[in-house]
Design a protein around this motif. Structure first.
Motif, PDB file in Angstrom:
ATOM      1  N   HIS A   1       0.824  -1.192   0.000  1.00  0.00           N
ATOM      2  CA  HIS A   1       0.000   0.000   0.000  1.00  0.00           C
ATOM      3  C   HIS A   1       0.868   1.256   0.000  1.00  0.00           C
ATOM      4  N   GLU A   2       1.963   1.198   0.743  1.00  0.00           N
ATOM      5  CA  GLU A   2       2.825   2.366   0.888  1.00  0.00           C
ATOM      6  C   GLU A   2       3.501   2.746  -0.427  1.00  0.00           C
ATOM      7  N   THR A   3       4.047   1.757  -1.129  1.00  0.00           N
ATOM      8  CA  THR A   3       4.736   2.064  -2.382  1.00  0.00           C
ATOM      9  C   THR A   3       3.750   2.535  -3.449  1.00  0.00           C
ATOM     10  N   MET A   4       2.573   1.920  -3.467  1.00  0.00           N
ATOM     11  CA  MET A   4       1.568   2.349  -4.427  1.00  0.00           C
ATOM     12  C   MET A   4       1.131   3.784  -4.138  1.00  0.00           C
ATOM     13  N   ALA A   5       0.944   4.102  -2.858  1.00  0.00           N
ATOM     14  CA  ALA A   5       0.512   5.442  -2.473  1.00  0.00           C
ATOM     15  C   ALA A   5       1.577   6.483  -2.816  1.00  0.00           C
ATOM     16  N   THR A   6       2.849   6.140  -2.590  1.00  0.00           N
ATOM     17  CA  THR A   6       3.935   7.073  -2.897  1.00  0.00           C
ATOM     18  C   THR A   6       4.015   7.337  -4.389  1.00  0.00           C
ATOM     19  N   LEU A   7       3.902   6.276  -5.175  1.00  0.00           N
ATOM     20  CA  LEU A   7       3.928   6.422  -6.625  1.00  0.00           C
ATOM     21  C   LEU A   7       2.772   7.298  -7.104  1.00  0.00           C
ATOM     22  N   THR A   8       1.576   7.013  -6.595  1.00  0.00           N
ATOM     23  CA  THR A   8       0.395   7.782  -6.989  1.00  0.00           C
ATOM     24  C   THR A   8       0.533   9.241  -6.569  1.00  0.00           C
ATOM     25  N   MET A   9       1.051   9.475  -5.366  1.00  0.00           N
ATOM     26  CA  MET A   9       1.226  10.837  -4.879  1.00  0.00           C
ATOM     27  C   MET A   9       2.128  11.649  -5.806  1.00  0.00           C
ATOM     28  N   TRP A  10       3.260  11.043  -6.219  1.00  0.00           N
ATOM     29  CA  TRP A  10       4.188  11.786  -7.068  1.00  0.00           C
ATOM     30  C   TRP A  10       3.665  11.961  -8.489  1.00  0.00           C
ATOM     31  N   MET A  11       2.838  11.036  -8.957  1.00  0.00           N
ATOM     32  CA  MET A  11       2.193  11.246 -10.255  1.00  0.00           C
ATOM     33  C   MET A  11       1.226  12.430 -10.170  1.00  0.00           C
ATOM     34  N   GLU A  12       0.544  12.569  -9.032  1.00  0.00           N
ATOM     35  CA  GLU A  12      -0.357  13.692  -8.840  1.00  0.00           C
ATOM     36  C   GLU A  12       0.417  15.010  -8.727  1.00  0.00           C
ATOM     37  N   ILE A  13       1.563  14.961  -8.067  1.00  0.00           N
ATOM     38  CA  ILE A  13       2.397  16.162  -7.955  1.00  0.00           C
ATOM     39  C   ILE A  13       2.849  16.634  -9.339  1.00  0.00           C
ATOM     40  N   GLU A  14       3.262  15.686 -10.174  1.00  0.00           N
ATOM     41  CA  GLU A  14       3.655  16.058 -11.543  1.00  0.00           C
ATOM     42  C   GLU A  14       2.493  16.695 -12.284  1.00  0.00           C
ATOM     43  N   ALA A  15       1.307  16.087 -12.180  1.00  0.00           N
ATOM     44  CA  ALA A  15       0.151  16.550 -12.943  1.00  0.00           C
ATOM     45  C   ALA A  15      -0.369  17.906 -12.456  1.00  0.00           C
ATOM     46  N   HIS A  16      -0.315  18.146 -11.145  1.00  0.00           N
ATOM     47  CA  HIS A  16      -0.969  19.333 -10.599  1.00  0.00           C
ATOM     48  C   HIS A  16      -0.019  20.431 -10.128  1.00  0.00           C
ATOM     49  N   GLN A  17       1.243  20.097  -9.895  1.00  0.00           N
ATOM     50  CA  GLN A  17       2.203  21.096  -9.439  1.00  0.00           C
ATOM     51  C   GLN A  17       3.233  21.442 -10.521  1.00  0.00           C
TER      52      GLN A  17
END
Length: 251
Positions: free
Chosen positions: A121-137
């Motif tokens: 869960h942790e690695t998936m969440a970290t990956l998803t978080m950074w994909m969101e950072i790329e898309a929105h930040q």
């Protein structure tokens, strides 16, 4: 945020359990994907990069953006929002480049470069978080800078330097966070190249040819990261239109 990235971990595991049969069927029939897009489009290049990292065949279908082909009924039937790229995989039709890259990476999880880490869960969440950072930040200021400094001149339009200055200031704030992160990890999400890094490539590549390049070069850890990800063979090929787009179907 894409629909796939919102799936729960349990649903993701169920999806992954189904993937081997889907993968084998596609490869047994040697069915390639159809990519409707344009080789100079940042979003199209994002999809080409993941296909090439996975060593997959695809048929490139050019959508003429200059003549507005993407706003005509024939293309709107594929994507009602009139944007490239669109991926066709049999009866599956997908738009939004980041959703497409995730789909390909999930379906072909055991082939080519491992672009996802779903071990916990942790690695998936970290990956998803950074994909969101790329898309929105990262993407909003980076895309505006690419538009002003690269795309507008191609159309004979004048670059608005006030917009460039404003978005460079926004991008610097993001890159300061990245510089700190890259002091803790070789790549943004983890210590291996992933979709997170791949998603950054199109805008970075264009911005390296502009004055905004200094924002990447002035930060040692970012400079090293940029050199590494832009030097990947799959990415070099994605930028080479003779090989990735106008050549024969990739195998």
């Amino acid at each position: 945020m894409s629909y796939i990235s919102r799936l729960s971990m349990d649903c993701m595991k169920m999806l992954l359990n189904l993937l081997p049969n889907r993968k084998c069927t596609a490869e047994l029939k040697n069915i390639g994907y159809k990519v409707h897009g344009h080789p100079f489009s940042t979003n199209t290049r994002r999809v080409l990069a993941v296909l090439l990292e996975k060593g997959l065949s695809y048929e490139p279908i050019t959508v003429d953006l200059q003549t507005g082909e993407h706003k005509r009924d024939s293309f709107l039937s594929l994507n009602p929002f009139g944007q490239v790229p669109v991926l066709e995989d049999g009866n599956v039709k997908l738009c939004e480049s980041r959703a497409i890259t995730q789909y390909i990476a999930y379906v072909h999880s055991s082939r080519g470069t491992q672009l996802l880490n779903l071990q916990s869960h942790e690695t998936m969440a970290t990956l998803t978080m950074w994909m969101e950072i790329e898309a929105h930040q990262f993407d909003p200021p980076a895309s505006k800078l690419t538009w002003e400094q690269v795309i507008k001149p191609l159309y004979g339009l004048e670059t608005d330097q006030s917009v460039v200055k404003e978005n460079e200031a926004s991008l610097e704030k993001v890159l300061n966070v990245y510089e700190k992160r890259l002091g803790e990890s070789r790549f943004l999400a983890c210590n291996t190249f992933s979709l997170v890094d791949l998603h950054h490539l199109p805008n970075i590549q264009y911005l390296l040819g502009t004055s905004t390049k200094r924002l990447f070069e002035s930060r040692p850890k970012i400079r090293k990261w940029v050199d590494e990800i832009t030097g990947r063979e799959a990415w070099k090929m994605a930028c080479d239109q003779d090989k990735s787009w106008f050549g024969k179907q990739r195998k």
